[in-house]
Design a protein around this motif. Structure first.
Motif, mmCIF file in Angstrom:
data_model
loop_
_atom_site.group_PDB
_atom_site.id
_atom_site.type_symbol
_atom_site.label_atom_id
_atom_site.label_comp_id
_atom_site.label_asym_id
_atom_site.label_seq_id
_atom_site.Cartn_x
_atom_site.Cartn_y
_atom_site.Cartn_z
ATOM 1 N N ARG A 130 7.537 5.843 41.856
ATOM 2 C CA ARG A 130 7.378 4.956 40.711
ATOM 3 C C ARG A 130 8.705 4.831 39.976
ATOM 4 N NH1 ARG A 130 1.438 7.125 38.550
ATOM 5 N NH2 ARG A 130 0.405 6.856 40.564
ATOM 6 N N ALA A 131 9.159 3.612 39.868
ATOM 7 C CA ALA A 131 10.441 3.351 39.211
ATOM 8 C C ALA A 131 10.423 1.963 38.596
ATOM 9 C CB ALA A 131 11.592 3.467 40.209
ATOM 10 N N HIS A 132 11.141 1.832 37.497
ATOM 11 C CA HIS A 132 11.370 0.529 36.867
ATOM 12 C C HIS A 132 12.857 0.467 36.565
ATOM 13 C CE1 HIS A 132 10.735 -2.353 33.202
ATOM 14 N NE2 HIS A 132 11.276 -2.964 34.249
ATOM 15 N N GLN A 133 13.572 -0.342 37.286
ATOM 16 C CA GLN A 133 15.032 -0.387 37.184
ATOM 17 C C GLN A 133 15.485 -1.811 36.897
ATOM 18 O OE1 GLN A 133 16.955 2.625 38.118
ATOM 19 N NE2 GLN A 133 18.465 1.577 36.868
ATOM 20 N N ARG A 134 16.412 -1.949 35.941
ATOM 21 C CA ARG A 134 17.019 -3.238 35.642
ATOM 22 C C ARG A 134 18.518 -3.135 35.865
ATOM 23 N NH1 ARG A 134 15.705 -3.346 29.690
ATOM 24 N NH2 ARG A 134 16.846 -5.339 29.660
ATOM 25 N N LEU A 135 19.119 -4.242 36.214
ATOM 26 C CA LEU A 135 20.569 -4.330 36.360
ATOM 27 C C LEU A 135 21.050 -5.511 35.539
ATOM 28 C CD1 LEU A 135 23.315 -3.656 37.611
ATOM 29 C CD2 LEU A 135 22.664 -5.099 39.568
ATOM 30 N N ILE A 136 21.824 -5.225 34.493
ATOM 31 C CA ILE A 136 22.353 -6.251 33.592
ATOM 32 C C ILE A 136 23.837 -6.418 33.893
ATOM 33 C CG2 ILE A 136 22.689 -6.951 31.197
ATOM 34 C CD1 ILE A 136 20.385 -5.026 30.457
ATOM 35 N N GLY A 137 24.244 -7.607 34.303
ATOM 36 C CA GLY A 137 25.626 -7.853 34.648
ATOM 37 C C GLY A 137 26.465 -8.255 33.451
ATOM 38 N N LEU A 138 27.572 -7.548 33.254
ATOM 39 C CA LEU A 138 28.537 -7.870 32.190
ATOM 40 C C LEU A 138 29.896 -8.097 32.835
ATOM 41 C CD1 LEU A 138 27.558 -5.121 29.568
ATOM 42 C CD2 LEU A 138 26.709 -7.477 29.708
ATOM 43 N N GLY A 139 29.990 -9.120 33.666
ATOM 44 C CA GLY A 139 31.208 -9.302 34.439
ATOM 45 C C GLY A 139 31.312 -8.169 35.440
ATOM 46 N N PRO A 140 32.466 -7.501 35.536
ATOM 47 C CA PRO A 140 32.599 -6.387 36.477
ATOM 48 C C PRO A 140 31.892 -5.112 36.031
ATOM 49 C CG PRO A 140 34.643 -6.723 35.282
ATOM 50 C CD PRO A 140 33.747 -7.858 34.893
ATOM 51 N N VAL A 141 31.461 -5.051 34.780
ATOM 52 C CA VAL A 141 30.719 -3.904 34.249
ATOM 53 C C VAL A 141 29.223 -4.180 34.424
ATOM 54 C CG1 VAL A 141 30.172 -2.580 32.154
ATOM 55 C CG2 VAL A 141 32.526 -3.330 32.591
ATOM 56 N N SER A 142 28.445 -3.151 34.711
ATOM 57 C CA SER A 142 26.988 -3.305 34.811
ATOM 58 C C SER A 142 26.299 -2.224 33.998
ATOM 59 C CB SER A 142 26.524 -3.254 36.271
ATOM 60 O OG SER A 142 26.909 -2.041 36.883
ATOM 61 N N VAL A 143 25.161 -2.586 33.433
ATOM 62 C CA VAL A 143 24.350 -1.667 32.632
ATOM 63 C C VAL A 143 23.000 -1.534 33.328
ATOM 64 C CG1 VAL A 143 23.223 -1.293 30.398
ATOM 65 C CG2 VAL A 143 25.535 -2.244 30.496
ATOM 66 N N TRP A 144 22.486 -0.292 33.385
ATOM 67 C CA TRP A 144 21.322 0.032 34.215
ATOM 68 C C TRP A 144 20.228 0.719 33.403
ATOM 69 C CZ3 TRP A 144 21.799 -0.074 39.810
ATOM 70 C CH2 TRP A 144 23.066 -0.420 40.269
ATOM 71 N N PRO A 145 19.404 0.030 32.664
ATOM 72 C CA PRO A 145 18.249 0.695 32.065
ATOM 73 C C PRO A 145 17.226 1.016 33.159
ATOM 74 C CG PRO A 145 18.761 -1.404 30.975
ATOM 75 C CD PRO A 145 19.482 -1.389 32.276
ATOM 76 N N GLY A 146 16.617 2.192 33.077
ATOM 77 C CA GLY A 146 15.651 2.532 34.114
ATOM 78 C C GLY A 146 14.765 3.708 33.751
ATOM 79 N N GLU A 147 13.633 3.777 34.416
ATOM 80 C CA GLU A 147 12.724 4.917 34.337
ATOM 81 C C GLU A 147 12.307 5.246 35.766
ATOM 82 O OE1 GLU A 147 9.571 4.843 31.360
ATOM 83 O OE2 GLU A 147 10.491 3.067 30.464
ATOM 84 N N PHE A 148 12.387 6.532 36.133
ATOM 85 C CA PHE A 148 12.026 6.892 37.499
ATOM 86 C C PHE A 148 11.657 8.363 37.585
ATOM 87 C CE2 PHE A 148 16.599 6.287 36.915
ATOM 88 C CZ PHE A 148 17.085 7.581 37.092
ATOM 89 N N GLN A 149 11.001 8.695 38.700
ATOM 90 C CA GLN A 149 10.528 10.055 38.934
ATOM 91 C C GLN A 149 11.651 10.934 39.476
ATOM 92 O OE1 GLN A 149 7.069 8.661 41.368
ATOM 93 N NE2 GLN A 149 5.882 10.051 40.067
ATOM 94 N N PRO A 150 11.426 12.265 39.514
ATOM 95 C CA PRO A 150 12.474 13.180 39.995
ATOM 96 C C PRO A 150 12.984 12.811 41.380
ATOM 97 C CG PRO A 150 10.717 14.423 38.945
ATOM 98 C CD PRO A 150 10.240 12.999 39.024
ATOM 99 N N LEU A 151 14.286 12.989 41.555
ATOM 100 C CA LEU A 151 14.924 12.683 42.831
ATOM 101 C C LEU A 151 16.305 13.303 42.873
ATOM 102 C CD1 LEU A 151 16.211 8.990 42.910
ATOM 103 C CD2 LEU A 151 15.832 10.302 40.842
ATOM 104 N N VAL A 152 16.935 13.209 44.032
ATOM 105 C CA VAL A 152 18.296 13.716 44.248
ATOM 106 C C VAL A 152 19.124 12.617 44.882
ATOM 107 C CG1 VAL A 152 19.731 15.416 45.426
ATOM 108 C CG2 VAL A 152 17.497 16.095 44.517
ATOM 109 N N PHE A 153 20.328 12.364 44.317
ATOM 110 C CA PHE A 153 21.305 11.439 44.895
ATOM 111 C C PHE A 153 22.416 12.276 45.537
ATOM 112 C CE2 PHE A 153 19.754 9.044 41.152
ATOM 113 C CZ PHE A 153 19.345 7.859 41.756
#
Length: 323
Positions: A43-66
């Motif tokens: 379960r995840a809710h992820q947004r990607l907001i583009g600000l030119g070359p910068v990006s902002v990532w609001p999100g909610e998600f369950q435990p995980l490992v990257f």
């Protein structure tokens, strides 16, 4: 309205949710190995907001490992600094031998050019991430790199300014136009650079072991509070503090003991205190053992004799009518 991409796991068939979300992260951020114990119904809710070359990532998600491995870095490196404002939850990052934990109101930092392991702790996390190209920061590259992996606060100073801007962008992205995006991206990059510079200047006066000692004290206090829980183990302690079990063991090696030995010793000391208390003389030994996390009388008796050189019954006070 700013350009925005939205992913909701509820819009995807259950069996495909984790794979779709993982693929999205690999495409818009950088190649990563993503793992989760909740992958079967992620379960995840992820947004990607583009600000030119910068990006902002609001999100909610369950435990995980990257995992960002050297092989994946060679495959593709977008040369980004990544910051995560922790709105709710906990997590951590390991960069080589450097390991840092984060909690609510902290700002975590990472670098797509460095091998790393990043994890989200227990429960659903709510974050606002931001990716900034390294070339945009008005700081010498070597100096900016020194800020990566450090825990920064969003409750005061420059960190509070950056957090305020990120949360406003996340909550009110519809109030801005596409023409605002590149200007907002520059403002975000400048605040990130200011936060890096402020953190490096402030940390010069801190002893190198301060953060480690503070973490050990927090872990000891947690274990004291949970000694009666039979599920208290090194793995659950590590999870509760959003660190890896291996890092937890390294912390206690420096203290001259192991986590399991520390827990066992403190449980036995608490049990001995109960056994010698005249007010608890009539409480059965097996009840006292269970009270302090021992799952069987035989296990408790063996551990007690080994620790104190005598069986538990010899520590009980004499009966009031004994002569």
């Amino acid at each position: 309205m700013l350009d925005e991409m939205v992913f909701r796991s509820g819009d995807v068939p259950t069996a495909d949710r984790f794979d779709r979300w993982r693929d999205l992260m690999n495409q818009v951020y950088a190649p990563m190995d993503v793992r989760s114990d909740h992958a079967a119904d992620y379960r995840a809710h992820q947004r990607l907001i583009g600000l030119g070359p910068v990006s902002v990532w609001p999100g909610e998600f369950q435990p995980l490992v990257f995992l960002r491995t050297p092989r994946l870095i060679r495959q593709f490196d977008p040369e980004l600094y990544h910051l995560t404002l922790v709105v709710n939850g906990s997590g951590g990052i390991a960069l080589g031998k450097q390991e840092t934990t984060y909690g609510t109101y902290d700002i975590a930092t990472n670098d797509t050019s460095r091998a790393s392991e990043t994890w989200v702790g227990l429960g659903t996390a709510k974050i606002v991430g931001v990716c900034v190209p390294k070339a945009m920061l008005p700081l010498p590259k070597g100096r900016a790199d020194q800020a990566i992996g450090r825990r920064m606060s969003s409750e005061r100073g420059v960190g509070a300014l950056l957090a305020l801007l990120l949360t406003q962008l996340a909550d009110n992205s519809g109030q801005y136009t596409p023409a605002d995006a590149p200007r907002l991206g520059v403002v975000v990059a400048d605040l990130v650079a200011a936060l890096f510079a402020h953190t490096l200047d402030a940390d010069r006066s801190l002893p190198p072991d301060t953060h480690r000692r503070t973490l050990v004290l927090r872990i000891r206090a947690y274990m004291e509070q949970h000694l009666s829980d039979p599920e208290l183990t090194p793995r659950t302690v590590a999870a509760a503090h959003s660190i890896s079990p291996s890092y937890l063991h390294r912390l206690f090696q420096d203290e001259g003991t192991t986590v399991a030995a520390w827990i066992r010793r403190r449980r036995l000391e608490r049990a001995r205190g109960n056994l010698t208390d005249p007010a608890l003389r009539t409480v059965p030994i097996h009840v006292i053992a269970a009270r302090w996390g021992f799952t069987g009388p035989a296990e408790f008796s063996r551990a007690f004799r080994t620790e104190f050189g005598a069986p538990p019954r010899e520590f009980r006070p004499p009966r009031a009518d004994s002569t």
